[in-house]
Enzyme design. Structure first.
Site, PDB file in Angstrom:
ATOM      1  N   PRO A 137     -89.591-125.357 -51.326  1.00 51.11           N
ATOM      2  CG  PRO A 137     -91.247-123.860 -50.634  1.00 51.11           C
ATOM      3  CD  PRO A 137     -90.143-124.025 -51.636  1.00 51.11           C
ATOM      4  CB  THR A 168     -77.214-119.781 -45.960  1.00 46.22           C
ATOM      5  OG1 THR A 168     -77.601-121.066 -45.460  1.00 46.22           O
ATOM      6  CG2 THR A 168     -76.205-119.151 -45.011  1.00 46.22           C
ATOM      7  CG  LEU A 251     -66.134-126.660 -56.554  1.00 46.02           C
ATOM      8  CD1 LEU A 251     -65.788-125.347 -57.238  1.00 46.02           C
ATOM      9  CD2 LEU A 251     -64.885-127.532 -56.480  1.00 46.02           C
ATOM     10  CD  GLU A 252     -73.304-126.202 -50.734  1.00 44.74           C
ATOM     11  OE1 GLU A 252     -73.779-126.264 -51.889  1.00 44.74           O
ATOM     12  OE2 GLU A 252     -73.998-126.060 -49.716  1.00 44.74           O
ATOM     13  N   GLY A 381     -76.954-131.403 -49.367  1.00 48.17           N
ATOM     14  CA  GLY A 381     -77.259-132.819 -49.616  1.00 48.17           C
ATOM     15  C   GLY A 381     -77.128-133.583 -48.316  1.00 48.17           C
TER      16      GLY A 381
HETATM   17  C1  LIG Z   1     -79.964-123.904 -42.097  1.00 53.69           C
HETATM   18  C2  LIG Z   1     -80.047-124.358 -43.524  1.00 53.69           C
HETATM   19  C3  LIG Z   1     -79.365-123.631 -44.497  1.00 53.69           C
HETATM   20  C4  LIG Z   1     -79.494-123.990 -45.845  1.00 53.69           C
HETATM   21  N1  LIG Z   1     -78.908-123.196 -46.805  1.00 53.69           N
HETATM   22  C5  LIG Z   1     -79.220-123.402 -48.108  1.00 53.69           C
HETATM   23  C6  LIG Z   1     -78.787-122.473 -49.117  1.00 53.69           C
HETATM   24  O1  LIG Z   1     -78.076-121.497 -48.831  1.00 53.69           O
HETATM   25  N2  LIG Z   1     -79.195-122.676 -50.394  1.00 53.69           N
HETATM   26  C7  LIG Z   1     -79.960-123.738 -50.749  1.00 53.69           C
HETATM   27  O2  LIG Z   1     -80.313-123.844 -51.912  1.00 53.69           O
HETATM   28  N3  LIG Z   1     -80.370-124.656 -49.831  1.00 53.69           N
HETATM   29  C8  LIG Z   1     -80.027-124.502 -48.519  1.00 53.69           C
HETATM   30  N4  LIG Z   1     -80.444-125.401 -47.571  1.00 53.69           N
HETATM   31  C9  LIG Z   1     -81.274-126.531 -47.974  1.00 53.69           C
HETATM   32  C10 LIG Z   1     -80.619-127.915 -47.837  1.00 53.69           C
HETATM   33  O3  LIG Z   1     -79.687-128.110 -48.842  1.00 53.69           O
HETATM   34  C11 LIG Z   1     -81.776-128.933 -47.839  1.00 53.69           C
HETATM   35  O4  LIG Z   1     -82.436-128.817 -46.585  1.00 53.69           O
HETATM   36  C12 LIG Z   1     -81.283-130.356 -48.074  1.00 53.69           C
HETATM   37  O5  LIG Z   1     -80.824-130.517 -49.387  1.00 53.69           O
HETATM   38  C13 LIG Z   1     -82.388-131.405 -47.796  1.00 53.69           C
HETATM   39  O6  LIG Z   1     -83.580-131.070 -48.416  1.00 53.69           O
HETATM   40  P1  LIG Z   1     -84.965-131.098 -47.571  1.00 53.69           P
HETATM   41  O7  LIG Z   1     -84.728-130.289 -46.350  1.00 53.69           O
HETATM   42  O8  LIG Z   1     -86.071-130.681 -48.451  1.00 53.69           O
HETATM   43  O9  LIG Z   1     -85.146-132.592 -47.115  1.00 53.69           O
HETATM   44  P2  LIG Z   1     -85.859-133.775 -47.955  1.00 53.69           P
HETATM   45  O10 LIG Z   1     -85.250-133.872 -49.320  1.00 53.69           O
HETATM   46  O11 LIG Z   1     -87.327-133.632 -47.863  1.00 53.69           O
HETATM   47  O12 LIG Z   1     -85.388-135.050 -47.138  1.00 53.69           O
HETATM   48  C14 LIG Z   1     -86.032-135.503 -45.946  1.00 53.69           C
HETATM   49  C15 LIG Z   1     -85.409-136.843 -45.556  1.00 53.69           C
HETATM   50  O13 LIG Z   1     -85.640-137.817 -46.591  1.00 53.69           O
HETATM   51  C16 LIG Z   1     -84.404-138.372 -47.016  1.00 53.69           C
HETATM   52  N5  LIG Z   1     -84.449-138.697 -48.443  1.00 53.69           N
HETATM   53  C17 LIG Z   1     -84.896-137.924 -49.465  1.00 53.69           C
HETATM   54  N6  LIG Z   1     -84.771-138.568 -50.627  1.00 53.69           N
HETATM   55  C18 LIG Z   1     -84.219-139.775 -50.353  1.00 53.69           C
HETATM   56  C19 LIG Z   1     -83.835-140.905 -51.138  1.00 53.69           C
HETATM   57  N7  LIG Z   1     -83.992-140.945 -52.483  1.00 53.69           N
HETATM   58  N8  LIG Z   1     -83.320-141.988 -50.515  1.00 53.69           N
HETATM   59  C20 LIG Z   1     -83.150-141.994 -49.152  1.00 53.69           C
HETATM   60  N9  LIG Z   1     -83.489-140.967 -48.364  1.00 53.69           N
HETATM   61  C21 LIG Z   1     -84.018-139.864 -48.956  1.00 53.69           C
HETATM   62  C22 LIG Z   1     -83.375-137.296 -46.719  1.00 53.69           C
HETATM   63  O14 LIG Z   1     -82.054-137.805 -46.662  1.00 53.69           O
HETATM   64  C23 LIG Z   1     -83.880-136.767 -45.387  1.00 53.69           C
HETATM   65  O15 LIG Z   1     -83.456-137.610 -44.368  1.00 53.69           O
HETATM   66  C24 LIG Z   1     -80.270-125.118 -46.216  1.00 53.69           C
HETATM   67  C25 LIG Z   1     -80.924-125.868 -45.208  1.00 53.69           C
HETATM   68  C26 LIG Z   1     -80.822-125.504 -43.892  1.00 53.69           C
HETATM   69  C27 LIG Z   1     -81.564-126.308 -42.855  1.00 53.69           C
END
Ligand SMILES: Cc1cc2nc3c(=O)[nH]c(=O)nc-3n(C[C@H](O)[C@H](O)[C@H](O)COP(=O)(O)OP(=O)(O)OC[C@H]3O[C@@H](n4cnc5c(N)ncnc54)[C@H](O)[C@@H]3O)c2cc1C
Length: 401
Positions: A137, A168, A251-252, A381
């Site tokens: 979170p 996922t 790789l992902e 990412g």
């Molecule tokens: C349907 C779904 C399936 C997923 N499956 C998996 C999984 O199987 N395993 C797993 O571990 N994760 C999973 N994820 C997580 C996914 O990898 C993350 O949602 C993603 O990495 C972004 O993190 P966040 O959602 O916390 O967004 P945040 O990191 O909070 O980002 C919010 C916004 O801020 C921007 N931002 C953040 N930091 C910066 C920066 N330094 N500079 C510029 N912009 C920035 C981001 O680009 C984005 O636009 C999944 C997500 C979804 C929605």
């Protein structure tokens, strides 16, 4: 429309064997998975029979040697399987990539002999479902730096506390590769990887999450409350999880591109069909130049995506165990997925435009594909993180104040 889907590019490592792998996955998905996609989308429904069927057809464990139950092929072949599945059921294709690439392939590449023998045969057969838990979170783009989940050693166990989100396959997974901090003082260099089984005490699915797209692929928030994991399930050395994460992420990213490609190919196919059959002003809409322009733009995006995707898969297939997470491959995989996600977004935007009102209706297939696009710009990412990786690699060595 077979002419579009079956166009055979003579590209990079694409040969007759690859053609057969792609055709085989395409045929299986059309016959066995396409019929499930509508209900999955309507109800966020998980068809229990799908994974064993995929396993029975030899479509799991593509990169894993036959002695562990896999197909003994490479990442290029795995990408082609994914492309074929994504054309017909992209939600199942997402579940496939979380299982086969994020979980099974990661355990194969980073696990020891005992872990490979205990987990890979069931994962390759589709008897067990795999997942990977990195995001939390409070730790998304900064997954390593902000990670709060901890693992403390207690005799021959580790005790995990914390939570993971957006995972996922989380609600249905039997085997999860989970990252946790074994040394909080060391930041990203204090992370270790663990194989957690769903029945281990202290593990639970906190909630199943409802999504706008990829519905039916299951997504969860997971809780670890004094969760006891045998020390024998630590993957790699203590505090060396960062290596596992970073090479796995490359790789992902290489694998998200063929997922996008399969979706975009199907969207083009549906849209050309529609343009030929939908009549307005007494003619098929495909006879209007502005519609033709949209089809041409879609085609160029799909073909560019194919070239970049195969080039990247070909390069990523050569990444040795323990490598990746930096350098050319880090930049290339980030660039490929960034392009593929943005191009898919554009293709689906045009596809819905050509479909007019029918494309805006939830039940239509093109609408289902349209709702999938945004995730590709967020998961594995975000676009912004991908840009940071690409520019960071390009600017290496630059003096900063
Ligand atoms: C349907 C779904 C399936 C997923 N499956 C998996 C999984 O199987 N395993 C797993 O571990 N994760 C999973 N994820 C997580 C996914 O990898 C993350 O949602 C993603 O990495 C972004 O993190 P966040 O959602 O916390 O967004 P945040 O990191 O909070 O980002 C919010 C916004 O801020 C921007 N931002 C953040 N930091 C910066 C920066 N330094 N500079 C510029 N912009 C920035 C981001 O680009 C984005 O636009 C999944 C997500 C979804 C929605």
């Amino acid at each position: 429309m077979d002419a579009i889907r079956n166009e055979k590019p003579n590209l990079f490592d694409f040969d007759a064997d690859h053609e057969m792998i792609l055709d085989n996955a395409d045929r299986f998905a059309r016959n066995e998975l396409y019929g499930l996609s509508e209900r999955m989308d309507n109800e966020e429904w998980w068809p229990d029979e799908a994974f064993p069927k995929i396993g029975d057809n030899g479509l799991f464990g593509i990169t894993i040697p036959e002695e562990f139950g896999g197909a003994g092929l490479d990442l290029f072949a795995a990408g082609l399987v994914l492309q074929g599945l994504a054309r017909w059921n992209h939600a199942m294709a997402l579940a496939w990539v979380a299982h086969d690439n994020l979980c099974a392939n990661n355990i194969y590449r980073n696990g020891n002999e005992d872990q490979r023998r205990r987990y890979l045969p069931d994962l390759c057969a589709g008897r067990k479902i795999g997942a990977l838990g990195l995001t939390e979170p409070g730790a998304g783009s900064d997954a390593l730096g902000s990670m709060r989940t901890t693992a403390r050693r207690d005799g021959d166990h580790y005790v995990l506390n914390g939570s993971k989100i957006y995972i996922t396959n989380g609600p249905v997974a039997d085997v999860l590769l989970v990252y946790a901090k074994t040394d909080r003082e060391k930041g990203p260099h204090g992370i270790s990887a663990f194989i957690v089984e769903k029945d281990m005490p202290g593990f639970k699915v906190a909630q199943k999450l409802v999504k706008m797209g990829y519905r039916g692929s299951q997504t969860a928030e997971l809780l670890f409350e004094e969760c006891r994991v045998p020390a024998a399930n630590r993957v790699g050395e203590e505090n060396e999880g960062v290596r596992v994460v970073m090479s796995g992420l490359d790789l992902e990213r290489a694998m998200i591109s063929p997922l996008c490609l399969g979706i975009a190919e199907r969207a083009l196919e549906l849209t050309v069909d529609f343009a030929k059959t939908r009549q307005q002003f007494g003619k098929p809409i495909g006879s209007f130049q502005m519609v033709q322009s949209m089809l041409a733009d879609m085609y160029v995006h799909v073909e560019t995506m194919r070239t970049f995707t195969y080039r990247t898969l070909s390069a990523a297939a050569k990444v040795e165990i323990g490598e990746g997470g930096r350098g050319d491959i880090h930049r290339l995989t980030a660039a490929s997925v960034m392009y593929a996600a943005e191009a898919t977004h554009k293709v689906l935007d045009l596809a819905v435009q050509v479909h007019g009102g029918s494309g805006y209706i939830w039940e239509s297939e093109i609408n289902r594909l349209f709702r999938s696009t945004k995730l590709m710009e967020i998961g594995a990412g975000t676009t912004e993180v991908r840009k940071m990786i690409i520019s960071g690699e390009l600017l290496k060595g630059m003096k900063r104040d």
